[in-house]
Scaffold this motif. Structure first.
Motif, PDB file in Angstrom:
ATOM      1  N   MET A 172       0.827  -1.198   0.000  1.00  0.00           N
ATOM      2  CA  MET A 172       0.000   0.000   0.000  1.00  0.00           C
ATOM      3  C   MET A 172       0.869   1.259   0.000  1.00  0.00           C
ATOM      4  N   SER A 173       1.925   1.256   0.797  1.00  0.00           N
ATOM      5  CA  SER A 173       2.830   2.414   0.821  1.00  0.00           C
ATOM      6  C   SER A 173       3.549   2.592  -0.512  1.00  0.00           C
ATOM      7  N   LEU A 174       3.955   1.497  -1.130  1.00  0.00           N
ATOM      8  CA  LEU A 174       4.671   1.589  -2.416  1.00  0.00           C
ATOM      9  C   LEU A 174       3.766   2.210  -3.487  1.00  0.00           C
ATOM     10  N   ILE A 175       2.517   1.741  -3.548  1.00  0.00           N
ATOM     11  CA  ILE A 175       1.595   2.299  -4.552  1.00  0.00           C
ATOM     12  C   ILE A 175       1.278   3.761  -4.223  1.00  0.00           C
ATOM     13  N   SER A 176       1.185   4.059  -2.930  1.00  0.00           N
ATOM     14  CA  SER A 176       0.940   5.450  -2.543  1.00  0.00           C
ATOM     15  C   SER A 176       2.072   6.368  -2.988  1.00  0.00           C
ATOM     16  N   GLU A 177       3.307   5.861  -2.960  1.00  0.00           N
ATOM     17  CA  GLU A 177       4.448   6.646  -3.439  1.00  0.00           C
ATOM     18  C   GLU A 177       4.285   6.965  -4.931  1.00  0.00           C
ATOM     19  N   VAL A 178       3.831   5.978  -5.695  1.00  0.00           N
ATOM     20  CA  VAL A 178       3.647   6.179  -7.136  1.00  0.00           C
ATOM     21  C   VAL A 178       2.562   7.232  -7.379  1.00  0.00           C
ATOM     22  N   ILE A 179       1.466   7.125  -6.638  1.00  0.00           N
ATOM     23  CA  ILE A 179       0.350   8.061  -6.801  1.00  0.00           C
ATOM     24  C   ILE A 179       0.789   9.479  -6.424  1.00  0.00           C
TER      25      ILE A 179
END
Ligand code: ACO
Length: 181
Positions: A113-120
């Protein structure tokens, strides 16, 4: 026991072997050597590594999770029909997530979840970026739950998109629009 202390940073050339090994371990698809070269050298690519700083020396910077993505021109993408164009400012772009993975022992801690949040967050900082999109194989429940939880929209089901060991599998196409689109 040690409390993990997860830290996020870009992927760099020192990650090459570990990145390749984790991909081999967790994906049913084979990625070519050129793919890993491109990712670690960061040409047209954005990526984040998750590392556990609480691990002992020698491992505290070793990948335990990653997300890799590339820039795509919106008009050349397969979701060009869903994009709002406003060419006065320049060419609209999208970020396409190539791979996402967390090693098994570190799952269910919110790292993906944190990794995808970084992308967003990164995509949202680019004024010409319209969104983040990806494909996921239709049977991958944990990944689908993750994208739903993060408010990605499932916009397509693609019949037989993946070919694995001579068997076809459907994919879902998920999009997260940014910058008000
Ligand atoms: N405590 C307890 N549970 C938590 C916490 C926490 N602190 N944080 C999150 N969770 C729960 C979430 O609610 C979620 O629960 P749910 O599945 O019941 O909805 C679950 O943990 C997983 O969420 P995350 O922890 O954010 O995800 P994780 O880090 O475990 O990684 C992933 C998910 C990437 C899908 C992992 O299972 C994996 O690597 N799988 C193999 C590779 C893969 O399938 N990759 C995605 C393919 S799609 C693509 O690459 C574009």
């Amino acid at each position: 026991s040690r409390r993990p202390s997860i830290y996020y940073r870009p992927i760099n050339p020192n990650d090459l072997d570990r990145l390749e090994q984790i991909h081999r371990d967790i994906f049913p698809i084979k990625y070519e050597y050129e793919f890993f070269q491109t990712v670690v050298n960061g040409v047209g690519i954005v990526s984040w590594a998750a590392v556990d700083r609480s691990r002992p020396d020698g491992y505290s910077d070793e990948l335990i999770g990653f997300v890799t993505a590339k820039f795509v021109l919106a008009k050349d993408s397969e979701i060009d029909d869903l994009i709002c164009y406003d060419s006065s400012q320049g060419e609209e772009t999208l970020i396409y997530i190539l791979t996402l993975g967390v090693v098994e022992t570190y799952r269910n801690h919110g790292i993906a979840m944190s990794l995808i949040s970084e992308v967003i967050r990164y995509a949202s900082g680019l004024s010409l970026c319209r969104g983040v999109y990806l494909h996921v194989i239709a049977y991958n429940k944990p990944a689908i739950r993750l994208y739903n939880r993060l408010m990605f929209r499932c916009v397509r089901r693609l019949n037989g998109f993946y070919l694995i060991k001579r068997q076809h599998f459907d994919a879902f196409l998920f999009v997260y629009f940014v910058n008000g689109y």
